[in-house]
Design a protein around this motif. Structure first.
Motif, short mmCIF file in Angstrom:
data_model
loop_
_atom_site.label_atom_id
_atom_site.label_comp_id
_atom_site.label_asym_id
_atom_site.label_seq_id
_atom_site.Cartn_x
_atom_site.Cartn_y
_atom_site.Cartn_z
N ALA A 252 0.83 -1.20 0.00
CA ALA A 252 0.00 0.00 0.00
C ALA A 252 0.87 1.25 0.00
CB ALA A 252 -0.93 0.00 1.22
N CYS A 253 1.95 1.21 0.77
CA CYS A 253 2.87 2.34 0.82
C CYS A 253 3.43 2.63 -0.55
CB CYS A 253 3.99 2.05 1.81
SG CYS A 253 5.22 3.36 1.92
N ALA A 254 3.82 1.57 -1.26
CA ALA A 254 4.40 1.74 -2.59
C ALA A 254 3.38 2.33 -3.55
CB ALA A 254 4.90 0.40 -3.11
N LEU A 255 2.10 2.05 -3.32
CA LEU A 255 1.06 2.51 -4.22
C LEU A 255 0.55 3.90 -3.90
CD1 LEU A 255 -0.99 -0.78 -4.58
CD2 LEU A 255 0.48 0.26 -6.29
N LEU A 256 1.09 4.52 -2.85
CA LEU A 256 0.64 5.86 -2.51
C LEU A 256 0.92 6.84 -3.64
CD1 LEU A 256 1.66 6.26 1.22
CD2 LEU A 256 -0.64 6.30 0.29
N GLY A 257 2.00 6.60 -4.35
CA GLY A 257 2.32 7.47 -5.47
C GLY A 257 3.46 8.41 -5.14
N PRO A 258 4.14 8.93 -6.17
CA PRO A 258 5.30 9.76 -5.97
C PRO A 258 5.01 11.03 -5.20
CG PRO A 258 4.55 9.85 -8.26
CD PRO A 258 3.82 8.74 -7.60
N GLY A 259 3.78 11.53 -5.29
CA GLY A 259 3.46 12.76 -4.59
C GLY A 259 3.52 12.63 -3.09
N LEU A 260 3.42 11.40 -2.56
CA LEU A 260 3.43 11.19 -1.12
C LEU A 260 4.64 10.39 -0.67
CD1 LEU A 260 -0.32 10.39 -0.48
CD2 LEU A 260 0.89 12.50 0.00
N ALA A 261 5.57 10.18 -1.55
CA ALA A 261 6.71 9.33 -1.21
C ALA A 261 7.63 9.96 -0.18
CB ALA A 261 7.51 9.02 -2.49
N GLY A 262 7.69 11.26 -0.14
CA GLY A 262 8.58 11.90 0.84
C GLY A 262 8.19 13.34 1.02
N THR A 263 7.11 13.59 1.73
CA THR A 263 6.58 14.94 1.87
C THR A 263 7.55 15.83 2.62
OG1 THR A 263 4.38 13.97 1.98
CG2 THR A 263 4.59 16.26 2.66
N ALA A 264 7.81 17.01 2.08
CA ALA A 264 8.68 17.98 2.75
C ALA A 264 7.81 19.01 3.45
CB ALA A 264 9.58 18.66 1.71
N PHE A 265 8.22 19.44 4.62
CA PHE A 265 7.41 20.36 5.40
C PHE A 265 8.10 21.72 5.50
CE2 PHE A 265 6.50 16.09 6.98
CZ PHE A 265 5.14 16.04 6.69
N PRO B 118 -11.59 3.84 3.42
CA PRO B 118 -12.49 3.38 2.36
C PRO B 118 -12.97 1.94 2.53
CG PRO B 118 -10.48 4.37 1.47
CD PRO B 118 -10.25 4.19 2.92
N GLN B 119 -12.31 1.16 3.40
CA GLN B 119 -12.68 -0.24 3.59
C GLN B 119 -13.56 -0.40 4.83
OE1 GLN B 119 -11.71 -2.15 1.19
NE2 GLN B 119 -10.13 -0.85 0.30
N ASN B 120 -14.52 -1.33 4.75
CA ASN B 120 -15.35 -1.63 5.92
C ASN B 120 -14.58 -2.55 6.86
OD1 ASN B 120 -17.34 -2.67 7.75
ND2 ASN B 120 -18.92 -2.12 6.28
N VAL B 121 -14.35 -2.09 8.07
CA VAL B 121 -13.51 -2.83 9.03
C VAL B 121 -14.33 -3.49 10.14
CG1 VAL B 121 -11.58 -1.29 8.58
CG2 VAL B 121 -13.10 -0.81 10.52
N PHE B 122 -15.67 -3.46 10.03
CA PHE B 122 -16.51 -3.97 11.10
C PHE B 122 -16.78 -5.47 10.95
CE2 PHE B 122 -17.33 0.55 11.02
CZ PHE B 122 -17.31 0.88 12.37
N ASN B 123 -17.07 -6.09 12.08
CA ASN B 123 -17.34 -7.52 12.10
C ASN B 123 -18.24 -7.86 13.28
OD1 ASN B 123 -15.58 -7.82 14.45
ND2 ASN B 123 -13.88 -7.59 13.02
N VAL C 124 -6.46 2.70 2.26
CA VAL C 124 -6.20 2.72 0.82
C VAL C 124 -7.23 1.87 0.07
CG1 VAL C 124 -3.74 3.17 1.11
CG2 VAL C 124 -4.55 0.81 0.98
N SER C 125 -7.43 2.22 -1.17
CA SER C 125 -8.36 1.50 -2.04
C SER C 125 -7.96 1.79 -3.47
CB SER C 125 -9.79 1.98 -1.80
OG SER C 125 -9.94 3.33 -2.22
N ALA C 126 -8.65 1.17 -4.41
CA ALA C 126 -8.38 1.45 -5.82
C ALA C 126 -8.61 2.93 -6.12
CB ALA C 126 -9.27 0.57 -6.70
N THR C 127 -9.62 3.51 -5.47
CA THR C 127 -9.92 4.92 -5.70
C THR C 127 -8.82 5.81 -5.15
OG1 THR C 127 -12.30 4.51 -5.64
CG2 THR C 127 -11.58 6.76 -5.21
N GLY D 173 -7.98 9.89 0.84
CA GLY D 173 -9.14 10.72 1.16
C GLY D 173 -10.20 10.77 0.10
N ALA D 174 -9.89 10.27 -1.11
CA ALA D 174 -10.85 10.34 -2.21
C ALA D 174 -12.00 9.36 -2.00
CB ALA D 174 -10.14 10.04 -3.54
N PHE D 175 -13.20 9.80 -2.32
CA PHE D 175 -14.41 8.98 -2.17
C PHE D 175 -14.71 8.21 -3.45
CE2 PHE D 175 -15.25 12.26 1.02
CZ PHE D 175 -15.86 11.55 2.04
N ASP D 176 -15.27 7.04 -3.27
CA ASP D 176 -15.93 6.32 -4.36
C ASP D 176 -17.42 6.61 -4.19
OD1 ASP D 176 -17.25 4.46 -5.99
OD2 ASP D 176 -15.60 3.03 -5.85
#
Length: 344
Positions: free
Chosen positions: A23-36, A125-130, A296-299, A306-309
């Motif tokens: 999931a970390c790898a799929l975050l994308g280059p924009g979030l790979a190393g945020t500078a503050f 984005p994932q349902n975590v309830f059981n 994380v999700s496909a969306t 933070g993006a909604f499906d």
């Protein structure tokens, strides 16, 4: 004494951690190393109404003293605890908070009552309830819950909302079971036979197993309705009048969530300091791994954290209507906005 995981749990843990790394790898280059950037000279106070106490799974909201994600965006963050998503919304609506960390069911219920609200960030984005029961109870499917005592975290929590979803799958109503408030992450009533089953989350089940819960049946709500578990919700007035501040908050939150995905070991260590349930760093690491997966999700891989499906969320609203959990249709495109999300 060092805790030793059962071999099967250890294997599942390794699988989850590997998935979290993916999931970390799929975050994308924009979030790979945020500078503050250096924080502004003055900070604006901003209050988050949580669904829980300050626990490990929300570590990224608790560590600003060390990490400065929110200060870097000009925000002085405060966290107000709650006992369920309904509590979070009540704290928002009574003016005690600027934003609510709440579940879709509580959001839909508040909208039905006429509250003017808007969802602006999909936290999980994932349902975590059981729903969890002991093997000997022979509770294997939703229909088996009829006539049973079932624990929930609180009557205003997502555990109750998602339990109702499961009940309706079998044509059951809330009156067909006895609901018992057992508290957060509390499997003791189940283990002691005070309830027949307990509605929980994936992290709650993990901690329960760490504390000796074994030989259980688990019904995953996502197998019936895989809707988001939690989202950030604001009052419509706040959405219209404070967009710059909300953008700052969401950018800081996304940075903090991306950090927790990239650096779960550091997050687990800081949870020892900041989370009320975070005494064991190894358990913290497991909990954080699960929350990272839920974030994380496909969306989100396509559009950023933070993006909604909207199609899935609309299906959830329609399902709640069909099941009688709300009494009028909800058009989610009118109460969900993504214009404040940081660019991916």
């Amino acid at each position: 004494m060092k805790k030793i995981l059962h071999p099967s749990l250890a294997r599942r843990s390794l699988t989850r951690l590997a998935a979290a790394a993916t999931a970390c790898a799929l975050l994308g280059p924009g979030l790979a190393g945020t500078a503050f950037a250096a924080p502004p000279a003055s900070l604006e106070k901003f209050v988050v109404a949580g669904w829980s106490k300050p626990i490990t799974e929300v570590t990224n909201l608790l560590v600003d003293e060390d990490k400065g994600f929110f200060k870097a965006k000009g925000i002085e963050l405060r966290y107000v605890p709650g006992a369920g998503g309904g509590d979070a919304l009540r704290n928002l609506l009574t003016g005690q908070a600027d934003i609510a960390f709440t579940d879709p069911g509580s959001f839909f219920s508040a909208l039905e009552k006429g509250e003017k609200l808007r969802a602006i960030y999909d936290i999980y984005p994932q349902n975590v309830f059981n729903v969890v029961s002991l093997k000997g109870s022979n509770i294997n499917k939703p229909a088996d819950l009829k006539g049973k005592k079932i624990g929930v975290y609180s009557l205003s929590s997502g555990t109750r909302q998602n339990l109702l979803v499961l009940l309706h799958q079998a044509g059951l109503r809330e009156s067909d079971v006895t609901i018992v408030v057992t508290g957060l992450l509390n499997f003791a009533p189940l283990m002691q036979g005070q309830v027949d089953a307990t509605a929980a989350t994936d992290t709650g089940l993990l901690v329960g197993r760490q504390k000796g819960l074994a030989d259980v049946n688990v019904m995953e709500v996502k197998d019936y309705l895989n809707v988001s578990s939690d989202m950030f919700v604001v009052r419509e007035e706040t959405y219209q009048q404070k967009k710059p501040l909300l953008r700052q908050f969401l950018a800081a939150y996304r940075d903090s969530a991306a950090w927790m995905i990239r650096q779960p070991d550091e997050a687990a260590a800081l949870a020892v300091k900041y989370a009320i349930d975070g005494k064991d760093a190894a358990i913290n690491r497991e909990v954080i791994g699960l929350r990272n997966l839920a974030s994380v999700s496909a969306t989100t891989r396509k559009n950023g954290l933070g993006a909604f499906d909207l199609a899935v969320l609309q299906k959830a609203a329609d399902t709640y209507l069909a099941l009688g959990l709300v009494q009028r249709p909800i058009k989610v495109s009118e109460v969900v906005s993504q214009d404040l999300l940081p660019a991916p």
